[in-house]
Write an enzyme that holds these catalytic residues in place. Structure first.
Site, short mmCIF file in Angstrom:
data_model
loop_
_atom_site.label_atom_id
_atom_site.label_comp_id
_atom_site.label_asym_id
_atom_site.label_seq_id
_atom_site.Cartn_x
_atom_site.Cartn_y
_atom_site.Cartn_z
N HIS A 5 0.80 -1.23 0.00
CA HIS A 5 0.00 0.00 0.00
C HIS A 5 0.83 1.27 0.00
O HIS A 5 0.29 2.36 -0.09
CB HIS A 5 -0.95 0.02 1.20
CG HIS A 5 -0.26 0.24 2.51
ND1 HIS A 5 0.41 -0.76 3.17
CD2 HIS A 5 -0.10 1.35 3.27
CE1 HIS A 5 0.93 -0.28 4.28
NE2 HIS A 5 0.64 1.01 4.37
C1 UD1 Z 1 -1.93 5.14 6.39
C2 UD1 Z 1 -0.60 5.55 7.07
C3 UD1 Z 1 0.42 4.44 6.85
C4 UD1 Z 1 -0.11 3.10 7.31
C5 UD1 Z 1 -1.44 2.82 6.62
C6 UD1 Z 1 -2.03 1.50 7.07
C7 UD1 Z 1 -0.06 7.95 7.08
C8 UD1 Z 1 0.83 8.97 6.48
N1 UD1 Z 1 -0.05 6.75 6.46
O1 UD1 Z 1 -1.69 5.05 5.00
O2 UD1 Z 1 1.59 4.74 7.60
O3 UD1 Z 1 0.82 2.08 7.00
O4 UD1 Z 1 -2.35 3.89 6.92
O5 UD1 Z 1 -3.18 1.18 6.36
O6 UD1 Z 1 -0.72 8.21 8.05
N2 UD1 Z 1 -8.97 4.87 2.16
C9 UD1 Z 1 -10.20 4.27 2.09
N3 UD1 Z 1 -10.80 3.89 3.25
C10 UD1 Z 1 -10.24 4.08 4.46
C11 UD1 Z 1 -8.99 4.72 4.52
C12 UD1 Z 1 -8.37 5.09 3.38
O7 UD1 Z 1 -10.75 4.07 1.02
O8 UD1 Z 1 -10.83 3.69 5.49
C13 UD1 Z 1 -8.30 5.26 0.90
C14 UD1 Z 1 -8.59 6.66 0.49
O9 UD1 Z 1 -8.62 6.69 -0.89
C15 UD1 Z 1 -7.37 7.44 0.96
C16 UD1 Z 1 -6.28 6.40 0.79
O10 UD1 Z 1 -6.90 5.15 1.09
O11 UD1 Z 1 -7.17 8.59 0.25
C17 UD1 Z 1 -5.11 6.59 1.69
O12 UD1 Z 1 -5.51 6.67 3.07
P1 UD1 Z 1 -4.57 7.44 4.13
O13 UD1 Z 1 -5.10 7.26 5.50
O14 UD1 Z 1 -4.30 8.82 3.65
O15 UD1 Z 1 -3.20 6.67 3.99
P2 UD1 Z 1 -2.88 5.10 3.95
O16 UD1 Z 1 -2.30 4.79 2.62
O17 UD1 Z 1 -4.03 4.28 4.44
#
Ligand code: UD1
Length: 359
Positions: free
Chosen positions: A197
């Site tokens: 991811h």
């Molecule tokens: C975040 C953490 C990362 C961790 C990961 C575990 C930061 C900088 N990154 O990354 O360190 O390893 O979580 O999963 O805090 N999204 C959904 N549903 C959700 C959450 C996210 O669809 O419940 C999608 C959205 O499109 C979002 C993208 O995932 O924009 C990224 O989510 P985000 O929380 O920004 O970062 P992660 O890649 O999940």
């Protein structure tokens, strides 16, 4: 005494659970969920399976750019801190929710404890590294999972009196719940487990396509099981890679904690760019190939079953074959990864009247 815990993203949940449990009955606890992760299978299922109480407050921040997400958490969290006046705020790991709440506390003069302090990849292109450095800089109490954390903090000039080696809280949760771990139905008898991811693997089409080609190739040798993070699914769909795969490249939704734990334990090997999975596979003694150029958890390599692959996919193929041939290294479990880190943290934050503070 009021202790306020902040969590936001999936890897925080298994870290907060043992600390809340160890502090139960010793103080008033409040749990704030920032809402950084909000899908049922990225958040709710973990609260249920880990037995974490419902959050007292959900800030419902959701997704956004780093600046937007961090700033919105700060604005909302400041109001909570002002209203609840906690004696300690405890933050976990290295996600945006961690650094956002840490900065709020430091400006308001609220004592801040950081669980999983001191880890460093020395790679500032990863947002998590920035989050770790900033959080540790402003924390009053830095609780480290392994002695390399203490060494990193000493090298940065942080007063050792603020640093306590407590062990790995993520392993507390693993030790507690391993007996309840249960494989989802329909998996092959033997398989490799894959998670990806990180932006550098999944946001860059050339890299994601190369990884995808290699997973399809390796599926010839051993079935690949891949629970897909929402971010990765979106990228795979936009590149048209979700169809036409090898029949032994098995794509799943993100899994619950108990299912994923069982999958790690059963897997012949794991390929990942996660942080926590490097630790869990080390505890379980399962070979782990980390698809990153560096790690903030080097003890999983020096002592555990992890190996850094970077983006060298030929090396990945060679090492997968070494596992299948039975020639891959055996690791051991690091010191204080023993299921009792939460209790050590509780003894420091909220010592029992006649016990004296300390680990
Ligand atoms: C975040 C953490 C990362 C961790 C990961 C575990 C930061 C900088 N990154 O990354 O360190 O390893 O979580 O999963 O805090 N999204 C959904 N549903 C959700 C959450 C996210 O669809 O419940 C999608 C959205 O499109 C979002 C993208 O995932 O924009 C990224 O989510 P985000 O929380 O920004 O970062 P992660 O890649 O999940």
């Amino acid at each position: 005494m009021i202790i306020l815990h902040v969590v936001g993203a999936r890897p925080n949940f298994m870290k907060v659970a043992p600390v809340i449990a160890a502090l139960a009955g010793r103080c008033t606890q409040l749990l704030v969920h920032t809402g950084q992760h909000y899908d049922k299978n990225m958040s709710d299922v973990f609260f249920q399976q880990l037995g974490i109480p419902e959050p007292d407050i959900n800030l419902e921040i959701g997704s956004g750019s780093h600046a937007v997400q961090t700033a919105q958490i700060m604005i909302a969290f400041e109001k909570v801190v002002l209203a609840k006046k906690p004696d300690w705020v405890v933050v976990y790991g290295d996600v945006n929710s961690t650094v956002a709440s840490a900065v709020v506390c430091s400006k308001l003069g609220i004592p801040l404890a950081h669980v999983e302090a001191g880890l460093r990849s020395y790679d500032r292109t990863m947002p998590e590294e920035i989050n770790r450095i900033l959080t540790d800089r402003v924390a009053d109490l830095l609780l480290t999972p392994s002695s390399d954390g203490n060494e990193n903090l000493a090298a940065e000039g942080i007063d050792p009196a603020r640093v306590k080696l407590v062990g790995n809280v993520m392993i507390d949760t693993l030790v507690r719940l391993l007996p309840q771990a249960s494989l989802p139905a329909g998996l092959p008898e033997r398989f490799a487990l894959v998670t990806l991811h990180r932006p550098f693997n999944v946001d860059e089409p050339t890299m994601l396509t190369a990884l995808w080609t290699m997973l399809n190739e390796l599926a010839e040798r051993i079935p690949m099981v891949f629970p897909i993070h929402p971010r990765t699914r979106a990228r795979l769909e936009s590149l048209g890679l979700m169809q036409g795969n090898h029949s032994d490249l098995i794509l799943l939704e993100p899994q619950g904690y108990l299912e994923f734990l069982a999958m790690q334990q059963k897997a012949t090997l794991v390929m990942t760019d996660s942080g926590g999975i490097q630790e869990e596979t080390t505890y379980l003694g399962v070979p782990c190939f980390t698809l990153r150029p560096n790690t903030e958890r080097p003890i999983t390599i020096t002592e555990g079953s992890n190996m850094l692959i970077g983006s060298d996919l030929q090396l990945l193929r060679k090492e997968v074959i070494a596992v299948l041939d039975g020639t891959y290294k055996k690791g051991r479990n690091p010191e204080l990864w023993d299921g009792n880190a939460g209790k050590r943290i509780a003894a420091i934050l909220c010592p029992l009247p006649d016990s004296g503070a300390g680990v």
